[in-house]
Write a protein that holds these residues in place. Structure first.
Motif, PDB file in Angstrom:
ATOM      1  N   GLU A  37       0.833  -1.205   0.000  1.00  0.00           N
ATOM      2  CA  GLU A  37       0.000   0.000   0.000  1.00  0.00           C
ATOM      3  C   GLU A  37       0.869   1.256   0.000  1.00  0.00           C
ATOM      4  O   GLU A  37       0.604   2.211  -0.737  1.00  0.00           O
ATOM      5  CB  GLU A  37      -0.925  -0.004   1.222  1.00  0.00           C
ATOM      6  CG  GLU A  37      -1.840   1.195   1.285  1.00  0.00           C
ATOM      7  CD  GLU A  37      -2.704   1.234   2.541  1.00  0.00           C
ATOM      8  OE1 GLU A  37      -3.427   2.239   2.697  1.00  0.00           O
ATOM      9  OE2 GLU A  37      -2.654   0.291   3.357  1.00  0.00           O
ATOM     10  N   MET A  38       1.921   1.272   0.827  1.00  0.00           N
ATOM     11  CA  MET A  38       2.829   2.420   0.866  1.00  0.00           C
ATOM     12  C   MET A  38       3.486   2.648  -0.494  1.00  0.00           C
ATOM     13  O   MET A  38       3.587   3.785  -0.966  1.00  0.00           O
ATOM     14  CB  MET A  38       3.924   2.217   1.916  1.00  0.00           C
ATOM     15  CG  MET A  38       3.469   2.340   3.342  1.00  0.00           C
ATOM     16  SD  MET A  38       4.886   1.969   4.424  1.00  0.00           S
ATOM     17  CE  MET A  38       4.382   2.803   5.904  1.00  0.00           C
ATOM     18  N   LYS A  39       3.950   1.565  -1.127  1.00  0.00           N
ATOM     19  CA  LYS A  39       4.604   1.676  -2.430  1.00  0.00           C
ATOM     20  C   LYS A  39       3.638   2.178  -3.486  1.00  0.00           C
ATOM     21  O   LYS A  39       3.979   3.048  -4.294  1.00  0.00           O
ATOM     22  CB  LYS A  39       5.206   0.331  -2.835  1.00  0.00           C
ATOM     23  CG  LYS A  39       6.410  -0.059  -1.999  1.00  0.00           C
ATOM     24  CD  LYS A  39       6.880  -1.476  -2.306  1.00  0.00           C
ATOM     25  CE  LYS A  39       7.993  -1.889  -1.355  1.00  0.00           C
ATOM     26  NZ  LYS A  39       8.406  -3.288  -1.549  1.00  0.00           N
ATOM     27  N   SER A  40       2.403   1.662  -3.487  1.00  0.00           N
ATOM     28  CA  SER A  40       1.390   2.086  -4.459  1.00  0.00           C
ATOM     29  C   SER A  40       1.043   3.558  -4.312  1.00  0.00           C
ATOM     30  O   SER A  40       0.759   4.238  -5.293  1.00  0.00           O
ATOM     31  CB  SER A  40       0.112   1.250  -4.307  1.00  0.00           C
ATOM     32  OG  SER A  40       0.365  -0.090  -4.641  1.00  0.00           O
ATOM     33  N   ALA A  41       1.089   4.062  -3.069  1.00  0.00           N
ATOM     34  CA  ALA A  41       0.762   5.465  -2.800  1.00  0.00           C
ATOM     35  C   ALA A  41       1.967   6.386  -3.016  1.00  0.00           C
ATOM     36  O   ALA A  41       1.840   7.601  -2.903  1.00  0.00           O
ATOM     37  CB  ALA A  41       0.249   5.611  -1.362  1.00  0.00           C
ATOM     38  N   GLY A  42       3.128   5.805  -3.311  1.00  0.00           N
ATOM     39  CA  GLY A  42       4.326   6.617  -3.507  1.00  0.00           C
ATOM     40  C   GLY A  42       4.921   7.126  -2.210  1.00  0.00           C
ATOM     41  O   GLY A  42       5.727   8.050  -2.211  1.00  0.00           O
ATOM     42  N   ALA A  43       4.554   6.523  -1.087  1.00  0.00           N
ATOM     43  CA  ALA A  43       5.038   6.973   0.219  1.00  0.00           C
ATOM     44  C   ALA A  43       6.279   6.221   0.675  1.00  0.00           C
ATOM     45  O   ALA A  43       7.122   6.772   1.371  1.00  0.00           O
ATOM     46  CB  ALA A  43       3.938   6.822   1.278  1.00  0.00           C
ATOM     47  N   TRP A  44       6.409   4.954   0.305  1.00  0.00           N
ATOM     48  CA  TRP A  44       7.488   4.099   0.799  1.00  0.00           C
ATOM     49  C   TRP A  44       8.797   4.438   0.111  1.00  0.00           C
ATOM     50  O   TRP A  44       8.882   4.493  -1.104  1.00  0.00           O
ATOM     51  CB  TRP A  44       7.131   2.648   0.540  1.00  0.00           C
ATOM     52  CG  TRP A  44       8.044   1.639   1.162  1.00  0.00           C
ATOM     53  CD1 TRP A  44       7.949   1.139   2.417  1.00  0.00           C
ATOM     54  CD2 TRP A  44       9.159   0.975   0.569  1.00  0.00           C
ATOM     55  NE1 TRP A  44       8.940   0.212   2.639  1.00  0.00           N
ATOM     56  CE2 TRP A  44       9.702   0.090   1.523  1.00  0.00           C
ATOM     57  CE3 TRP A  44       9.758   1.050  -0.672  1.00  0.00           C
ATOM     58  CZ2 TRP A  44      10.793  -0.717   1.268  1.00  0.00           C
ATOM     59  CZ3 TRP A  44      10.851   0.253  -0.928  1.00  0.00           C
ATOM     60  CH2 TRP A  44      11.363  -0.622   0.034  1.00  0.00           C
ATOM     61  N   ALA A  45       9.841   4.689   0.902  1.00  0.00           N
ATOM     62  CA  ALA A  45      11.170   4.920   0.343  1.00  0.00           C
ATOM     63  C   ALA A  45      12.111   3.774   0.716  1.00  0.00           C
ATOM     64  O   ALA A  45      12.875   3.315  -0.116  1.00  0.00           O
ATOM     65  CB  ALA A  45      11.732   6.251   0.831  1.00  0.00           C
ATOM     66  N   PHE A  46      12.046   3.324   1.984  1.00  0.00           N
ATOM     67  CA  PHE A  46      12.980   2.312   2.456  1.00  0.00           C
ATOM     68  C   PHE A  46      12.504   1.825   3.817  1.00  0.00           C
ATOM     69  O   PHE A  46      11.859   2.561   4.559  1.00  0.00           O
ATOM     70  CB  PHE A  46      14.380   2.920   2.589  1.00  0.00           C
ATOM     71  CG  PHE A  46      15.430   1.959   3.060  1.00  0.00           C
ATOM     72  CD1 PHE A  46      15.951   0.992   2.220  1.00  0.00           C
ATOM     73  CD2 PHE A  46      15.901   2.018   4.356  1.00  0.00           C
ATOM     74  CE1 PHE A  46      16.915   0.100   2.661  1.00  0.00           C
ATOM     75  CE2 PHE A  46      16.866   1.146   4.815  1.00  0.00           C
ATOM     76  CZ  PHE A  46      17.380   0.181   3.957  1.00  0.00           C
ATOM     77  N   SER A  47      12.836   0.582   4.164  1.00  0.00           N
ATOM     78  CA  SER A  47      12.543   0.082   5.505  1.00  0.00           C
ATOM     79  C   SER A  47      13.598  -0.939   5.896  1.00  0.00           C
ATOM     80  O   SER A  47      14.321  -1.453   5.041  1.00  0.00           O
ATOM     81  CB  SER A  47      11.146  -0.552   5.589  1.00  0.00           C
ATOM     82  OG  SER A  47      11.087  -1.747   4.836  1.00  0.00           O
TER      83      SER A  47
END
Length: 120
Positions: A37-47
């Protein structure tokens, strides 16, 4: 957009029953859904997830000499266990992601913005 760190903290000595294989599978599934979900929303950078605090090595300079010591530097019962680096429009948006992370991992989440160093 501002980058935020959503840090997951563990509490040393906190009594948590070990997860069963099924509970572990469900946990990884919840986290996977959230990260998608984070990746689809363009929010995820790294974890990343870290090993226990007692595996840390601290490097410092003292009297002009580089020293290394075992274990965490901070004397605390709470330690960083993992983190997400996200991009969000504002603090409210970052807090919305943090609420999803805490629900998925079952641990407290600290939200902190990165300083904007682009003008320096």
């Amino acid at each position: 957009m501002t980058q935020y760190m959503l840090s997951v903290h563990s509490v040393e000595g906190e009594a948590r029953a070990p997860m069963t294989d099924e509970e572990m599978r469900q946990s990884y599934q919840r986290i996977g859904i959230l990260e998608t979900e984070m990746k689809s929303a363009g929010a995820w950078a790294f974890s990343g997830r870290l090993h226990e605090a007692d595996t840390a090595t601290v490097v410092r300079v003292s009297g002009g000499e580089v020293l290394t010591t075992d274990g965490p530097f901070a004397e605390s019962k709470e330690h960083l266990g993992g983190f997400y680096i996200i991009e969000a429009e504002d603090l409210d948006a970052a807090l919305a992601w943090a609420s999803k992370v805490t629900a998925a991992v079952g641990a407290p989440i600290e939200v902190r913005p990165f300083m904007d160093m682009s003008g320096t």
